[in-house]
Write a protein that holds these residues in place. Structure first.
Motif, mmCIF file in Angstrom:
data_model
loop_
_atom_site.group_PDB
_atom_site.id
_atom_site.type_symbol
_atom_site.label_atom_id
_atom_site.label_comp_id
_atom_site.label_asym_id
_atom_site.label_seq_id
_atom_site.Cartn_x
_atom_site.Cartn_y
_atom_site.Cartn_z
ATOM 1 N N ILE A 47 0.871 -1.187 0.000
ATOM 2 C CA ILE A 47 0.000 0.000 0.000
ATOM 3 C C ILE A 47 0.902 1.230 0.000
ATOM 4 C CG2 ILE A 47 -1.805 1.258 1.221
ATOM 5 C CD1 ILE A 47 -2.701 -1.392 2.450
ATOM 6 N N THR A 48 0.997 1.879 -1.150
ATOM 7 C CA THR A 48 1.912 3.016 -1.286
ATOM 8 C C THR A 48 1.189 4.351 -1.454
ATOM 9 O OG1 THR A 48 2.082 2.616 -3.664
ATOM 10 C CG2 THR A 48 3.764 1.579 -2.250
ATOM 11 N N ASP A 49 -0.063 4.324 -1.844
ATOM 12 C CA ASP A 49 -0.833 5.558 -2.000
ATOM 13 C C ASP A 49 -1.166 6.116 -0.620
ATOM 14 O OD1 ASP A 49 -3.936 6.648 -2.125
ATOM 15 O OD2 ASP A 49 -2.679 7.321 -3.813
ATOM 16 N N PRO A 50 -0.832 7.392 -0.359
ATOM 17 C CA PRO A 50 -1.073 7.959 0.976
ATOM 18 C C PRO A 50 -2.529 7.871 1.440
ATOM 19 C CG PRO A 50 0.389 9.387 -0.255
ATOM 20 C CD PRO A 50 -0.100 8.337 -1.212
ATOM 21 N N SER A 51 -3.487 8.075 0.546
ATOM 22 C CA SER A 51 -4.891 7.996 0.976
ATOM 23 C C SER A 51 -5.272 6.552 1.315
ATOM 24 C CB SER A 51 -5.832 8.579 -0.082
ATOM 25 O OG SER A 51 -5.787 7.828 -1.274
ATOM 26 N N GLU A 52 -4.709 5.598 0.601
ATOM 27 C CA GLU A 52 -4.955 4.188 0.927
ATOM 28 C C GLU A 52 -4.263 3.814 2.243
ATOM 29 O OE1 GLU A 52 -4.138 1.503 -2.324
ATOM 30 O OE2 GLU A 52 -5.143 2.840 -3.747
ATOM 31 N N GLN A 53 -3.065 4.371 2.480
ATOM 32 C CA GLN A 53 -2.388 4.144 3.757
ATOM 33 C C GLN A 53 -3.226 4.693 4.907
ATOM 34 O OE1 GLN A 53 1.358 6.113 3.014
ATOM 35 N NE2 GLN A 53 2.355 4.204 2.364
ATOM 36 N N TRP A 56 -6.122 2.445 5.564
ATOM 37 C CA TRP A 56 -5.684 1.216 6.230
ATOM 38 C C TRP A 56 -5.441 1.483 7.721
ATOM 39 C CZ3 TRP A 56 -1.926 -0.732 9.274
ATOM 40 C CH2 TRP A 56 -1.849 -2.122 9.374
#
Length: 176
Positions: A47-53, A56
């Protein structure tokens, strides 16, 4: 029975956050609790996308609160004369779930007194309103009423709050 505590607070932003988490968990263990610290979980490397991080982390922290029997919250001022907003959300979430919440702050005094003492630059010239002319809540409580009413607030550090929580558990968790 209170066994597991979610350790809420801005401690996750400290430069020594991992060490602070270990310290808090050790204090919990000494008091007979298992501490659940948000940084015990790592965002998966995929998970590299900041919004996805962020999503999570949100789900992971909610999962830890769900697993916990109660919340121990550092409600000291953070980046100004209010507690950390994420911690406030976690407290509200736990209260809504019917979980006991115990908070700790470093000093005595009402919310307004504490702001005047630690953040005088936020107070207007009259000492009653803030710099923008908005009223400062004054019910004699150490924090905003939405935090002070549902959560016992201990003056001191995490260790003092854990001692209070351990006493509360003795009184409230007795077999009936």
């Amino acid at each position: 029975m209170i066994r597991r505590l979610y350790l809420a607070g801005p401690d996750v932003f400290r430069p020594d956050a991992q060490a602070r988490g270990r310290e808090l968990k050790a204090l919990c263990a000494q008091a007979g609790f298992e501490g659940l610290f948000p940084l015990d979980q790592d965002v998966p490397a995929a998970i590299t996308d900041p919004s996805e991080q962020a999503a999570w982390i949100y789900r992971a922290n909610i999962g830890l609160i769900e697993r916990a029997d109660a919340v121990l919250a550092n409600l000291d001022f953070f980046r100004g004369p209010e507690p950390d907003s994420g911690t406030c959300f976690e407290v509200g979430y736990a209260v809504a779930k019917g979980k006991p919440v115990f908070g700790y702050i470093p000093e005595h005094g009402s919310f307004a007194q504490r702001i005047r003492a630690r953040h005088p630059q936020a107070i207007g010239a009259d000492g009653v309103l803030d710099l923008h002319g908005w009223s400062i809540e004054e019910f004699g409580l150490p924090l905003n009423l939405m935090l002070s009413v549902p959560a016992p607030l201990v003056v001191g550090d995490a260790g003092a709050a854990l001692a209070q929580l351990a006493h509360w558990r003795q009184v409230h968790d007795r077999p009936r």
